[in-house]
Enzyme design. Structure first.
Site, PDB file in Angstrom:
ATOM      1  N   GLU A   1      62.401  16.405  18.137  1.00 12.75           N
ATOM      2  CA  GLU A   1      63.615  15.921  17.463  1.00 12.75           C
ATOM      3  C   GLU A   1      64.781  15.705  18.413  1.00 12.75           C
ATOM      4  OE1 GLU A   1      64.106  19.054  14.645  1.00 12.75           O
ATOM      5  OE2 GLU A   1      63.255  17.897  13.001  1.00 12.75           O
ATOM      6  N   GLY A   2      64.540  15.671  19.706  1.00  7.12           N
ATOM      7  CA  GLY A   2      65.632  15.552  20.685  1.00  7.12           C
ATOM      8  C   GLY A   2      66.519  14.340  20.473  1.00  7.12           C
ATOM      9  N   CYS A   3      65.918  13.257  19.979  1.00  2.00           N
ATOM     10  CA  CYS A   3      66.702  12.023  19.906  1.00  2.00           C
ATOM     11  C   CYS A   3      67.065  11.675  18.471  1.00  2.00           C
ATOM     12  CB  CYS A   3      65.927  10.887  20.532  1.00  2.00           C
ATOM     13  SG  CYS A   3      64.149  11.061  20.472  1.00  2.00           S
ATOM     14  N   VAL A   4      68.355  11.748  18.151  1.00  2.00           N
ATOM     15  CA  VAL A   4      68.815  11.379  16.808  1.00  2.00           C
ATOM     16  C   VAL A   4      70.008  10.437  16.903  1.00  2.00           C
ATOM     17  CG1 VAL A   4      67.999  13.104  15.202  1.00  2.00           C
ATOM     18  CG2 VAL A   4      69.804  13.694  16.796  1.00  2.00           C
TER      19      VAL A   4
ATOM     20  N   LEU B   1      65.584   6.761  26.121  1.00  2.38           N
ATOM     21  CA  LEU B   1      64.896   6.387  24.885  1.00  2.38           C
ATOM     22  C   LEU B   1      63.881   5.270  25.144  1.00  2.38           C
ATOM     23  CD1 LEU B   1      67.945   6.219  22.445  1.00  2.38           C
ATOM     24  CD2 LEU B   1      66.221   8.008  22.563  1.00  2.38           C
TER      25      LEU B   1
END
Lengths: 414, 105
Positions: free
Chosen positions: B102-105, A193
């Site tokens: 939208e991979g990171c939630v 991230l």
């Protein structure tokens, strides 16, 4: 008799079984649930195991204890789902047919997908707490670990419980403090991230907390391989991070049988409508919990809110009525921050975590996006709620839809 | 929603600089956005990925994740990092005029 078949008796499958038993007329419906083993794990509890805060009996119970009597439990592995024939082939040779299928086969870790990760140093200088055995091995390792460079790495998103890495690091900071060796431990978080968390406001706040605790974040780090002998992580862009102890969240994937049966995406999650969980391809297949390919967190709270809305929709659907777009991506997660405190975040598809009070607007007792002792107690109390209320589908005093009441909007967003 | 002019065309963008209407995208816009992302020239290999992302997003309604691109377009992750350094999925999505993956939630 019409048949509902549930695959997987984990958090989502168990809650769905309890929900459907209450909603469906048992003279008309037969409910069957399949799982390969007897053990139900309280997965959120794995986080506490490495630090000796939880032991085996806190996180493991028999699956049968949480399933209603009127639901048939079949112990077998699932070999193949055949949606064209409305049937599922099991490992014990049995074939089960269905009118409606509910897939709740979850997600699991795959260390073998990253070269060097799950090899000869696995369980020695490389650990994970994303399985009960892994968490226990890490507990044993930490008891005698002399200190050094502890690197926490997430291989790729999405992962189950996206806040768990932060919690682990903040609890580790506390743990090493208590042991009187924090000055001999370096804590590093290497993440794909761009910051500490996925959503901007929470990421900024949590990033600040990590910094205050002396935890270094290495952002945009996509690991390509691990060199277990040189003890370093090597990224796709050739960045390297050295470690003495690596705590990894390996690649998370849905069940293999999903891929084998041609139902999955590239990570074996099943594409579904994100508001109703109905399969995009098959009008009698629903997917609940981590197995669903929806842009929501893979977490028990999401599964809970999902099952709540699913029950209502399923009753409508089987009566030939149109389903409502009931699920809004609602998630809420306690975040342990160490020293007996915690945070709480509450968000959905549209709204990122914001500060405020929960569940009673202005009162709480929990504080949103802000450290408090109440949140820590909330997290610990949650284990009791999970085993005694949540799995059995008892009513919780929380609404399935996220509410803006009690949340404070940042000035710019007003 | 904010607007800005890229390569002589006025388009809608969000606060992170992603186009909000994929249909407003042009190849000229892609060249300009690539420069902003530190890619001075778009080669054939870049265009192959961009075209895949445009098609895939057209079919699914969302920008593909890195794993989706590497699995379905047959480009290795290593090559993706060489073509679009640092956060390839996000970078290629922005250059292709799509939303954030939208991979990171």
């Amino acid at each position: 008799m019409k048949k509902v078949l549930i695959l997987g008796a984990g958090t989502a499958g168990t809650m769905a079984a309890n929900k459907l038993v209450r909603l469906l007329d048992r003279d008309e419906w037969q409910i069957t649930i399949v799982d390969k083993d007897e053990t139900h794990y309280y997965q959120p509890g794995f986080l506490f195991v490495p630090f000796g805060m939880y032991t085996r009996s806190d996180v493991i119970k028999p699956r049968r204890d949480f399933l209603p009597r009127d639901v048939e439990l079949v112990m077998a592995s699932i070999e193949m789902i055949e949606p064209e024939h409305n049937r599922v082939r099991l490992g014990n040779g049995r074939t089960l047919s269905y009118d409606f299928l509910i897939i709740a086969t979850g997600a699991d870790i795959h260390p073998e997908q990253t070269p060097g990760l799950g090899e000869h140093e696995w369980g020695r200088s490389i650990h994970t707490f994303y399985s009960f055995e892994g968490a226990l091995a890490l507990f044993r390792h930490l008891r005698t670990w002399p200190g050094g460079r502890l690197v926490f790495n997430v291989v790729e998103n999405p992962i189950k419980c996206p806040v768990a890495p932060l919690e682990f690091l903040m609890l580790a900071d506390w743990f090493f403090h208590e042991k009187g060796m924090r000055d001999r431990v370096e804590l590093i978080y290497a993440t794909p991230l761009p910051g500490a968390f996925t959503k901007p406001i929470a990421s900024k706040l949590l990033g600040g907390m990590l910094e205050e605790k002396g935890i270094k974040v290495v952002p945009e780090f996509m690991v390509e391989h691990v060199d277990p002998d040189a003890r370093k992580l090597v990224a796709y862009d050739e960045q390297e991070v050295e470690y003495d102890l690596l705590v990894s969240v390996p690649l998370n994937m849905g069940a293999e049988v999903i891929g084998k049966s041609g139902l999955g995406d590239e990570l074996n999650y099943v594409p579904v409508d994100k508001h109703t969980f109905l399969s995009n391809k098959h009008p009698n297949i629903f997917v609940l919990g981590d197995a669903a390919g929806v842009p929501a967190s893979k977490a028990g709270s999401v599964a809970h809110f999902a099952v709540d809305t699913f029950g209502e929709n399923f009753a409508r659907y089987t009566e030939g009525l149109e389903m409502q777009p009931l699920f809004d991506g609602h998630a809420n997660c306690f975040i342990e921050s160490g020293f007996g405190k915690g945070l709480l975040i509450d968000f959905n598809y549209e709204t990122e975590p914001l500060p405020g009070r929960y569940p009673l607007p202005g009162i709480g007792p929990f504080t949103l996006l802000e450290e408090s002792e109440a949140n820590h107690w909330g997290k610990l109390m949650f284990r009791w709620m999970y085993w005694n209320l949540l799995l059995k589908g008892r009513e919780l005093p929380l609404t399935a839809h996220m509410s803006m009441a009690g949340k404070w909007l940042p000035t710019a967003a007003k | 929603m904010a607007t800005r002019t890229i390569a002589g065309k006025t388009v809608e963008v969000n606060d992170e600089g992603f186009l909000t209407r994929p249909e407003e995208w042009t190849k000229e816009i892609a060249i300009e956005l690539a420069k902003e992302e530190g890619i001075p020239e778009l080669t054939e290999a870049h265009w192959k990925v961009i075209e895949f992302c445009r098609q895939d997003a057209g079919a699914t309604g969302k920008a593909p994740t890195l794993r989706r691109i590497t699995t379905a377009a047959g480009v290795s992750t290593k090559d993706m990092f060489a073509l679009f350094p640092k956060g390839p999925a996000k970078k290629v999505a922005r250059i292709s005029g799509l939303g954030k993956p939208e991979g990171c939630v």
